[in-house]
Design a protein around this motif. Structure first.
Motif, PDB file in Angstrom:
ATOM      1  N   LEU A  45       4.869-150.498   9.181  1.00  0.00           N
ATOM      2  CA  LEU A  45       4.585-150.751  10.595  1.00  0.00           C
ATOM      3  C   LEU A  45       4.949-149.537  11.447  1.00  0.00           C
ATOM      4  N   ARG A  46       4.016-149.134  12.288  1.00  0.00           N
ATOM      5  CA  ARG A  46       4.210-148.004  13.185  1.00  0.00           C
ATOM      6  C   ARG A  46       3.526-148.305  14.518  1.00  0.00           C
ATOM      7  N   ILE A  47       3.925-147.601  15.557  1.00  0.00           N
ATOM      8  CA  ILE A  47       3.211-147.680  16.831  1.00  0.00           C
ATOM      9  C   ILE A  47       2.138-146.609  16.815  1.00  0.00           C
ATOM     10  N   ILE A  48       0.885-147.050  16.720  1.00  0.00           N
ATOM     11  CA  ILE A  48      -0.266-146.154  16.621  1.00  0.00           C
ATOM     12  C   ILE A  48      -1.159-146.400  17.833  1.00  0.00           C
ATOM     13  N   PRO A  49      -1.637-145.347  18.485  1.00  0.00           N
ATOM     14  CA  PRO A  49      -2.521-145.531  19.637  1.00  0.00           C
ATOM     15  C   PRO A  49      -3.694-146.448  19.304  1.00  0.00           C
ATOM     16  N   GLU A  50      -4.008-147.383  20.203  1.00  0.00           N
ATOM     17  CA  GLU A  50      -5.036-148.379  19.945  1.00  0.00           C
ATOM     18  C   GLU A  50      -6.385-147.760  19.583  1.00  0.00           C
ATOM     19  N   LYS A  51      -6.730-146.641  20.198  1.00  0.00           N
ATOM     20  CA  LYS A  51      -8.038-146.038  19.946  1.00  0.00           C
ATOM     21  C   LYS A  51      -8.120-145.373  18.571  1.00  0.00           C
ATOM     22  N   GLN A  52      -6.976-145.294  17.858  1.00  0.00           N
ATOM     23  CA  GLN A  52      -6.975-144.704  16.523  1.00  0.00           C
ATOM     24  C   GLN A  52      -6.813-145.753  15.419  1.00  0.00           C
ATOM     25  N   GLN A  53      -6.633-147.010  15.802  1.00  0.00           N
ATOM     26  CA  GLN A  53      -6.305-148.028  14.810  1.00  0.00           C
ATOM     27  C   GLN A  53      -7.476-148.394  13.897  1.00  0.00           C
ATOM     28  N   HIS A  54      -8.699-148.033  14.286  1.00  0.00           N
ATOM     29  CA  HIS A  54      -9.864-148.344  13.452  1.00  0.00           C
ATOM     30  C   HIS A  54      -9.823-147.575  12.134  1.00  0.00           C
ATOM     31  N   ARG A  55      -9.065-146.469  12.098  1.00  0.00           N
ATOM     32  CA  ARG A  55      -9.005-145.658  10.880  1.00  0.00           C
ATOM     33  C   ARG A  55      -8.428-146.450   9.718  1.00  0.00           C
TER      34      ARG A  55
END
Length: 219
Positions: free
Chosen positions: A21-31
């Motif tokens: 689990l990490r905090i990842i920018p929402e616009k990059q989560q599709h990766r």
């Protein structure tokens, strides 16, 4: 509302969650094809994962389809049908990173590697569950002097888990190929290093070769 799947702390799936689990920018989560609670809530309302004005009009109480996710992410939908499903998974309340305990927030999600590990674990569990179901069906059929085909067993399995299945010839042909693929994957899993390197599993005792009862130390 969808009830989240909650893993026991004593399962490998839970370990993947706590480590990935990490905090990842929402616009990059599709990766990773894995979305945080905050991103998913935006998407339920037809917005981009990182918010903004709605792009599509939809009922937020309805679960997102794979096609809708592709639309919101401007991704090419390479499937002719909704062949993929997103699972709602409960996250641990706390995780430990670099020796420090951190609280899990709505913005936490799995990174690409962890998401792939979790999908692989879930797939293996699915295959093992099907093979167990298949074995029990075959034993029952044999003991009652009846024949139950592989495709019949698979259809019963899908029915048990409310997975839609039609009687279309093309779909039945696809199901037959799936059965063979799952059996091959099960054979591969049985020969994996985790199994082969376990001496208690791979040891072959004399009674297993020549028959009879096992010999104990006090015999």
């Amino acid at each position: 509302m969808t009830t989240p799947i909650e893993f026991s702390p004593y399962t490998p799936e839970y370990v993947v969650l706590t480590n990935g689990l990490r905090i990842i920018p929402e616009k990059q989560q599709h990766r990773a094809s894995c979305y945080s609670q905050s991103a998913w809530q935006n998407m339920l309302r037809g917005r981009l994962p990182n918010g903004g004005k709605p792009i599509i009009v939809r009922d937020p109480s309805e679960y997102l389809t794979y096609a809708e996710v592709c639309t919101l992410e401007a991704l090419t939908n390479k499937t002719k049908t909704d062949a993929y499903e997103f699972l709602c998974i409960a996250t641990p309340r706390e995780i430990c990173i670099d020796g420090h305990v951190q609280r899990v927030y709505k913005s936490h999600t799995l990174d690409t590697r962890a998401a792939q590990q979790l999908r692989e674990l879930l797939r293996n569990t699915f295959i093992r569950t099907f093979l167990d179901f298949s074995t029990r069906n075959k034993v029952f059929a044999q003991s009652n002097g009846i024949h139950r085909s592989n495709i019949e067993v698979l259809e019963r399995f899908l029915m048990a888990y409310d997975i839609p299945v039609s009687h279309d010839k093309n779909e039945r042909s696809t199901l037959r190929r799936l059965i063979q693929r799952w059996k091959k994957e099960a054979e591969y899993m049985a020969k994996s290093p985790a199994i082969i390197n376990d001496e208690l599993v791979t040891r072959i005792d004399k009674h297993e070769i020549y028959g009879g009862l096992p010999k104990y130390d006090d015999d």
